[in-house]
Design a protein around this motif. Structure first.
Motif, mmCIF file in Angstrom:
data_model
loop_
_atom_site.group_PDB
_atom_site.id
_atom_site.type_symbol
_atom_site.label_atom_id
_atom_site.label_comp_id
_atom_site.label_asym_id
_atom_site.label_seq_id
_atom_site.Cartn_x
_atom_site.Cartn_y
_atom_site.Cartn_z
ATOM 1 N N UNK A 34 0.910 -1.149 0.078
ATOM 2 C CA UNK A 34 -0.113 -0.140 0.175
ATOM 3 C C UNK A 34 0.738 1.271 0.131
ATOM 4 N N UNK A 35 2.337 1.045 0.086
ATOM 5 C CA UNK A 35 2.965 2.417 -0.075
ATOM 6 C C UNK A 35 2.719 3.025 -1.222
ATOM 7 N N UNK A 36 2.703 4.460 -1.201
ATOM 8 C CA UNK A 36 2.566 4.984 -2.570
ATOM 9 C C UNK A 36 3.919 5.632 -2.988
ATOM 10 N N UNK A 37 3.946 5.838 -4.203
ATOM 11 C CA UNK A 37 5.144 6.384 -4.910
ATOM 12 C C UNK A 37 4.795 7.588 -5.982
ATOM 13 N N UNK A 38 5.558 8.295 -6.111
ATOM 14 C CA UNK A 38 5.396 9.651 -7.064
ATOM 15 C C UNK A 38 6.479 9.360 -8.017
ATOM 16 N N UNK A 39 6.071 9.268 -9.336
ATOM 17 C CA UNK A 39 6.634 8.998 -10.706
ATOM 18 C C UNK A 39 6.682 10.569 -11.498
ATOM 19 N N UNK A 40 8.064 11.024 -11.270
ATOM 20 C CA UNK A 40 8.097 12.477 -11.499
ATOM 21 C C UNK A 40 8.682 12.468 -13.060
ATOM 22 N N UNK A 41 8.620 13.557 -13.918
ATOM 23 C CA UNK A 41 9.185 13.525 -14.897
ATOM 24 C C UNK A 41 10.659 13.728 -14.819
ATOM 25 N N UNK A 42 11.197 12.975 -15.855
ATOM 26 C CA UNK A 42 12.614 12.896 -15.632
ATOM 27 C C UNK A 42 13.321 14.274 -15.661
ATOM 28 N N UNK A 43 14.059 14.541 -14.666
ATOM 29 C CA UNK A 43 14.767 15.677 -14.565
ATOM 30 C C UNK A 43 16.205 15.593 -14.135
ATOM 31 N N UNK A 44 16.891 14.280 -14.249
ATOM 32 C CA UNK A 44 18.069 14.210 -13.961
ATOM 33 C C UNK A 44 18.734 14.089 -12.616
ATOM 34 N N UNK A 45 17.529 13.621 -11.634
ATOM 35 C CA UNK A 45 17.951 13.513 -10.155
ATOM 36 C C UNK A 45 18.807 12.523 -10.120
ATOM 37 N N UNK A 46 19.204 11.605 -10.867
ATOM 38 C CA UNK A 46 20.317 10.523 -10.630
ATOM 39 C C UNK A 46 21.278 10.416 -11.714
ATOM 40 N N UNK A 47 22.251 11.296 -11.775
ATOM 41 C CA UNK A 47 23.111 11.427 -12.642
ATOM 42 C C UNK A 47 24.257 10.233 -12.640
ATOM 43 N N UNK A 48 24.764 9.659 -13.725
ATOM 44 C CA UNK A 48 25.711 8.743 -13.942
ATOM 45 C C UNK A 48 27.010 9.009 -13.209
ATOM 46 N N UNK A 49 27.800 8.058 -12.566
ATOM 47 C CA UNK A 49 28.925 8.246 -12.045
ATOM 48 C C UNK A 49 30.035 9.030 -12.858
ATOM 49 N N UNK A 298 29.858 16.645 -2.620
ATOM 50 C CA UNK A 298 28.776 17.427 -2.379
ATOM 51 C C UNK A 298 27.685 16.921 -3.306
ATOM 52 N N UNK A 299 27.519 15.577 -3.157
ATOM 53 C CA UNK A 299 26.438 15.066 -4.217
ATOM 54 C C UNK A 299 24.929 15.032 -3.397
ATOM 55 N N UNK A 300 24.007 14.905 -4.262
ATOM 56 C CA UNK A 300 22.560 14.867 -3.820
ATOM 57 C C UNK A 300 22.016 13.642 -3.173
ATOM 58 N N UNK A 301 21.546 13.506 -2.072
ATOM 59 C CA UNK A 301 21.172 12.325 -1.518
ATOM 60 C C UNK A 301 19.482 11.977 -2.521
ATOM 61 N N UNK A 302 19.533 10.749 -2.786
ATOM 62 C CA UNK A 302 18.261 10.482 -3.444
ATOM 63 C C UNK A 302 16.906 10.356 -2.257
ATOM 64 N N UNK A 303 17.554 10.276 -1.176
ATOM 65 C CA UNK A 303 16.454 10.088 -0.154
ATOM 66 C C UNK A 303 16.160 11.248 0.607
ATOM 67 N N UNK A 313 7.805 6.782 -2.029
ATOM 68 C CA UNK A 313 8.885 6.868 -3.218
ATOM 69 C C UNK A 313 8.766 8.329 -3.931
ATOM 70 N N UNK A 314 9.530 8.801 -4.334
ATOM 71 C CA UNK A 314 9.917 9.829 -5.221
ATOM 72 C C UNK A 314 10.881 9.893 -6.480
ATOM 73 N N UNK A 315 10.493 9.153 -7.557
ATOM 74 C CA UNK A 315 11.666 9.061 -8.391
ATOM 75 C C UNK A 315 11.327 9.606 -9.802
ATOM 76 N N UNK A 316 12.617 10.004 -10.461
ATOM 77 C CA UNK A 316 12.166 10.430 -11.840
ATOM 78 C C UNK A 316 12.702 9.414 -12.807
ATOM 79 N N UNK A 317 12.986 8.401 -12.631
ATOM 80 C CA UNK A 317 13.193 7.304 -13.525
ATOM 81 C C UNK A 317 11.972 6.362 -13.530
ATOM 82 N N UNK A 318 11.167 6.382 -14.647
ATOM 83 C CA UNK A 318 9.865 5.666 -14.732
ATOM 84 C C UNK A 318 10.218 4.119 -14.613
ATOM 85 N N UNK A 319 9.684 3.569 -13.910
ATOM 86 C CA UNK A 319 9.794 2.004 -13.991
ATOM 87 C C UNK A 319 9.877 1.450 -15.378
#
Ligand SMILES: [Zn+2]
Length: 332
Positions: A34-49, A298-303, A313-319
């Motif tokens: 029953x957890x809910x999660x927000x799927x956001x438009x892709x906005x680069x929240x998770x840049x590659x290493x 100085x990275x941004x935490x995803x949490x 949940x709040x992610x900008x990577x659509x499942x």
């Protein structure tokens, strides 16, 4: 089963053009908890290493307690009533007691003392299988010595952003008389619901990754964390019940998933294999695997406040995008 989702619209005035801008946010509900999660438009929240992990590994290696020459002397042994040798070994994997206990039985297991630096692209099935096998042996040993410790989980914080305090890659086991919140919630799910969820995902195919034999793999419909993958094994309810074939299959699937994360540019992840008491009727042993922000200064935490305090949940990577990027590697 209908997978429930609601669309929300946000509107603001663009500071440049003065024109209204609308954004669609999709709220999804996890069919199991029953957890809910927000799927956001892709906005680069998770840049590659783009961080030199290898150079950082070299810096942290001289004082690492899990490296050869120090691990035997610096890591705590298991109590004799749990395991007479104090440590559990398989292949290169070594399990010992966690210096910082989270439960009445907490363990740490390194993939190998020699692998201080282990990028996700180098994670092999054998390394994973041996590490899982020592955790399975630990769960079995604790349960044999202390039958009231029925709740086992196998977990991983991989790299600092995931919560790991030590760089050297390892897994962690918890075996306890008390379940965690997620273990309790999952164990309360009616067995038919797991089957219905998997049926829906198999039929839609949008997030279904494949069946590796006894395990089914999907991308989470309502992820609590980025690029979240789930797996389900019917007929087994605790890590203590995993036989060598199922350990090998689990390692195979995890190696595929972690290889996909590496290709997407991710190097940090969390994993939890949620055990219920052995023999729990109808409960499928299941896991969640999710990537975390990459290490960099100085990275941004995803949490954020959403995940930590709202349990949302709040992610900008659509499942579905993640499933498409993983492709057919689970079907070969
Ligand atoms: Zn090390």
């Amino acid at each position: 089963m209908e997978l429930r989702r609601e669309l929300l619209t946000a509107e603001f005035i663009d500071p440049g053009t003065g024109e209204p801008v609308r954004t669609i946010i999709e709220v999804r509900f996890d069919p199991l908890t029953g957890h809910s999660s927000r799927i956001l438009p892709e906005r680069g929240l998770m840049p590659a290493s783009d961080f030199d992990l290898e150079a950082f590994a070299l810096q942290s290696q001289p004082n690492c307690p899990f490296c050869p020459g120090r691990i035997e002397a610096l890591t705590p042994r298991l109590a004799a009533r749990i395991h007479p040798d104090g440590r559990i070994l398989r292949g290169e994997a070594m399990l010992f007691a966690n210096l910082h206990a989270y439960s009445s039985h907490s363990s740490v297991s390194v993939y190998s003392p020699r692998l201080h630096y282990l990028p996700l692209g180098a994670m092999t099935e054998d390394l994973l299988a041996d590490n899982l096998a020592v955790q399975v042996a630990f769960a079995q040993a604790v349960m044999a010595a202390e039958p009231e410790s029925r709740w086992a989980s196998i977990n991983a914080n991989h790299m600092l952003p995931s919560g790991s305090s030590l760089f050297h890659p390892h897994m962690q086991g918890i075996v306890d008389s008390q379940p965690t919140t997620a273990q309790r919630m999952l164990a309360d799910v009616p067995p038919q619901r797991f089957a219905d969820y998997l049926d829906s995902e198999r039929r839609s195919g949008d997030r279904y990754l494949g069946n590796t034999g006894r395990l089914e793999w999907i991308v989470s419909f309502a992820p609590i964390a980025p690029a979240e993958i789930r797996a389900f094994a019917a007929g087994v309810s605790s890590p203590a019940e995993l036989d060598p074939d199922l350990v090998a299959e689990l390692a195979h699937g995890l190696a595929l998933a972690l290889g996909a994360y590496a290709e997407m540019g991710f190097e940090s992840f969390n994993c939890a294999i949620y055990g219920a008491p052995p023999g729990t009727e109808g409960y499928p042993l299941n896991l969640r695997l999710a990537c975390r922000s990459n290490l960099r200064p100085c990275y941004r935490s995803d949490s954020t406040f959403l995940e930590r305090l709202h349990w949302e949940g709040a992610v900008d990577l659509a499942p579905e995008t993640i499933a498409a990027r993983i492709g057919d590697r689970f079907r070969r």
